[in-house]
Design a protein around this motif. Sequence first.
Motif, short mmCIF file in Angstrom:
data_model
loop_
_atom_site.label_atom_id
_atom_site.label_comp_id
_atom_site.label_asym_id
_atom_site.label_seq_id
_atom_site.Cartn_x
_atom_site.Cartn_y
_atom_site.Cartn_z
N LYS A 181 0.87 26.86 -9.00
CA LYS A 181 0.11 26.52 -10.20
C LYS A 181 -1.06 27.49 -10.39
O LYS A 181 -1.44 27.79 -11.51
CB LYS A 181 -0.40 25.08 -10.09
N TYR A 182 -1.62 27.95 -9.29
CA TYR A 182 -2.76 28.88 -9.33
C TYR A 182 -2.40 30.13 -8.54
O TYR A 182 -1.60 30.10 -7.60
CB TYR A 182 -4.01 28.22 -8.74
N LYS A 183 -3.01 31.24 -8.93
CA LYS A 183 -2.70 32.53 -8.29
C LYS A 183 -3.32 32.66 -6.92
O LYS A 183 -2.80 33.36 -6.05
CB LYS A 183 -3.19 33.68 -9.19
N LYS A 184 -4.47 32.03 -6.73
CA LYS A 184 -5.20 32.24 -5.48
C LYS A 184 -6.00 31.00 -5.13
O LYS A 184 -6.42 30.24 -6.01
CB LYS A 184 -6.14 33.44 -5.63
N LEU A 185 -6.19 30.78 -3.82
CA LEU A 185 -7.07 29.75 -3.31
C LEU A 185 -8.34 30.43 -2.82
O LEU A 185 -8.31 31.20 -1.86
CB LEU A 185 -6.39 28.97 -2.17
N GLY A 190 -7.47 31.42 -13.24
CA GLY A 190 -6.21 31.13 -12.56
C GLY A 190 -6.34 30.88 -11.07
O GLY A 190 -5.42 31.20 -10.32
N GLN A 191 -7.44 30.28 -10.62
CA GLN A 191 -7.63 30.07 -9.19
C GLN A 191 -8.03 28.63 -8.89
O GLN A 191 -8.63 27.94 -9.72
CB GLN A 191 -8.69 31.03 -8.65
N PHE A 192 -7.68 28.18 -7.70
CA PHE A 192 -8.14 26.90 -7.16
C PHE A 192 -9.36 27.21 -6.30
O PHE A 192 -9.24 27.82 -5.24
CB PHE A 192 -7.03 26.25 -6.33
N ILE A 193 -10.53 26.81 -6.79
CA ILE A 193 -11.80 27.23 -6.17
C ILE A 193 -12.42 26.04 -5.44
O ILE A 193 -12.57 24.96 -6.01
CB ILE A 193 -12.78 27.75 -7.24
N ILE A 194 -12.76 26.26 -4.20
CA ILE A 194 -13.41 25.22 -3.39
C ILE A 194 -14.80 25.71 -3.00
O ILE A 194 -14.93 26.78 -2.39
CB ILE A 194 -12.60 24.91 -2.12
N ILE A 195 -15.83 24.96 -3.37
CA ILE A 195 -17.20 25.28 -2.98
C ILE A 195 -17.65 24.21 -1.98
O ILE A 195 -17.90 23.07 -2.35
CB ILE A 195 -18.15 25.31 -4.20
N ASP A 196 -17.73 24.59 -0.73
CA ASP A 196 -18.14 23.67 0.33
C ASP A 196 -19.66 23.69 0.48
O ASP A 196 -20.31 24.68 0.11
CB ASP A 196 -17.46 24.09 1.64
N GLU A 197 -20.22 22.62 1.01
CA GLU A 197 -21.67 22.50 1.22
C GLU A 197 -22.46 22.73 -0.06
O GLU A 197 -23.52 23.36 -0.08
CB GLU A 197 -22.14 23.49 2.30
N ALA A 198 -21.94 22.20 -1.17
CA ALA A 198 -22.57 22.43 -2.47
C ALA A 198 -23.90 21.72 -2.62
O ALA A 198 -24.65 22.00 -3.56
CB ALA A 198 -21.61 21.99 -3.59
N GLN A 199 -24.22 20.80 -1.70
CA GLN A 199 -25.51 20.11 -1.79
C GLN A 199 -26.68 21.06 -1.50
O GLN A 199 -27.83 20.73 -1.80
CB GLN A 199 -25.55 18.92 -0.81
N ASN A 200 -26.40 22.23 -0.95
CA ASN A 200 -27.45 23.20 -0.66
C ASN A 200 -27.68 24.17 -1.83
O ASN A 200 -28.39 25.16 -1.67
CB ASN A 200 -27.11 23.99 0.60
N LEU A 201 -27.10 23.87 -2.98
CA LEU A 201 -27.30 24.69 -4.16
C LEU A 201 -28.27 23.99 -5.11
O LEU A 201 -28.24 22.76 -5.26
CB LEU A 201 -25.97 24.92 -4.88
N GLY A 247 -2.04 36.56 1.56
CA GLY A 247 -2.75 37.31 0.53
C GLY A 247 -3.28 36.48 -0.62
O GLY A 247 -3.96 36.99 -1.50
N SER A 248 -2.95 35.20 -0.65
CA SER A 248 -3.36 34.35 -1.76
C SER A 248 -4.51 33.42 -1.39
O SER A 248 -4.90 32.58 -2.20
CB SER A 248 -2.17 33.51 -2.25
N ILE A 249 -5.03 33.54 -0.17
CA ILE A 249 -6.12 32.68 0.29
C ILE A 249 -7.31 33.57 0.64
O ILE A 249 -7.20 34.49 1.45
CB ILE A 249 -5.71 31.84 1.51
N GLN A 250 -8.41 33.33 0.02
CA GLN A 250 -9.62 34.13 0.24
C GLN A 250 -10.76 33.23 0.66
O GLN A 250 -11.10 32.28 -0.03
CB GLN A 250 -9.99 34.89 -1.04
N VAL A 251 -11.37 33.53 1.81
CA VAL A 251 -12.54 32.82 2.30
C VAL A 251 -13.74 33.73 2.11
O VAL A 251 -13.74 34.86 2.60
CB VAL A 251 -12.38 32.42 3.79
#
Length: 443
Positions: free
Chosen positions: A283-287, A359-370, A342-346
């Motif tokens: 469904k998405y090009k990249k994680l 076109g990406q599935f974006i995960i923002i961890d520890e977002a409480q520090n923003l 190649g489709s997973i970027q940390v």
Amino acid sequence: MKKIFVLDTNVLLQDPNAIYAFEDNEVVIPATVLEEIDTKKRNADELGRNARQISRMLDGLRTQGRLFEGIPLPSGGKLKVELNHRSFAKLQETFAESSNDNRILAVALNYHMEEQEKAEPRPVAIVSKDMLVRIKADVLGLTAQDYLTDRIVNMPDMYTGYLTILAHPAVIDEFYTYRTLNVSSLNLAYPLHPHEFVILKDEMGTSKSALLKLNADGKKLEPLFLSNDPIWGIGARNAQQRMALELLLNDDIPIVTLTGKAGTGKTLLTLAAGLMKVEDERKYKKLLIARPVVPMGKDIGYLPGEKDEKLRPWMQPIYDNLEFLFDTKKPGDIEKILAGLGSIQVEALTYIRGRSIPGQFIIIDEAQNLSKHEIKTIVSRVGENSKIVLLGDPDQIDHPYLDASSNGLTYVVERFKDQNISGHITLERGERSHLAQLAADLL
């Protein structure tokens, strides 16, 4: 009666517009505060941005008069940069050290003493995000308060994404018979939010219950769309986790927020959902997985090696979860797997600011520090056909000027709760281990 508010540096560094937040009262900025702001203005992070903004604002106000004499504010109050109340003599009787905090306290103390000599003294209060400054002010007999204008919500009132409602067993039977339930049949005193979940429990005390979700038009409650089958070996262990997966795997909800204590499964569930959407369903090009290097924007150049080697210690919690999902056996296997896919970027959050991410599935961890500004910067980067998931625990803030009620994650939860493109769940039950749950509850 009008009051005098003496502002600490941290108030302006958190919210440069704080000078306009005190209605028709007098706002005093000690000269020491200007010195501290000057030390921050070259920073490349959020503090530097705010320092430059308040500097520009004060410079603009100079055109209206002399700051040390007082500048009228639109609210009817007055802003003054104080130069003549720096006498440290009285304060030295209690706090001998001539620190910046004590110099700011001296300004407030001297103002207070001057006002007490007048026929109609105005109340004087020092406003600070620093608890120790407020404690010192109390020792000196001064009124001290936190800066609450930027507080988004009182934590007990924070939106959780679901409700538990006691209902007559006939209502629960009606839902199971027709697989739908009119919201009006629950006689709620308040409206439900888009994609909000409802747990119905028998008011008679039996074990009869049902898990429902508000549909798109907001008029009916329907069963969850997804089955409870495991994804990438991960299955929901409680009702809130099942709700979270329902939101994570719904392609019609481009922004999802998950909050909860350590060990509630926020990151693991989200990674499993992201892998399914990217690797299985395409469904998405990249994680894209990112988390702030706390404090955000600080240089991490003191670590040895290239960028990826420097980032590894900060990103290790992400790699730990990926190793579990991929069931790796040896150290280094996860790097080979990620390189092969190649489709997973940390990535560190610092490196995705300024990008447009379609076109990406974006995960923002520890977002409480923003901060609110930082979270706006990140969410506004999301391009077409992308989904962003914000994770964090508002009770675990590492940022010096944020708290549970004023961080960016809480801001998104509250501002987006009425939007039909978003969903939120607060995970409450720890599933990492019994020890981890006890630690989260007791420590």
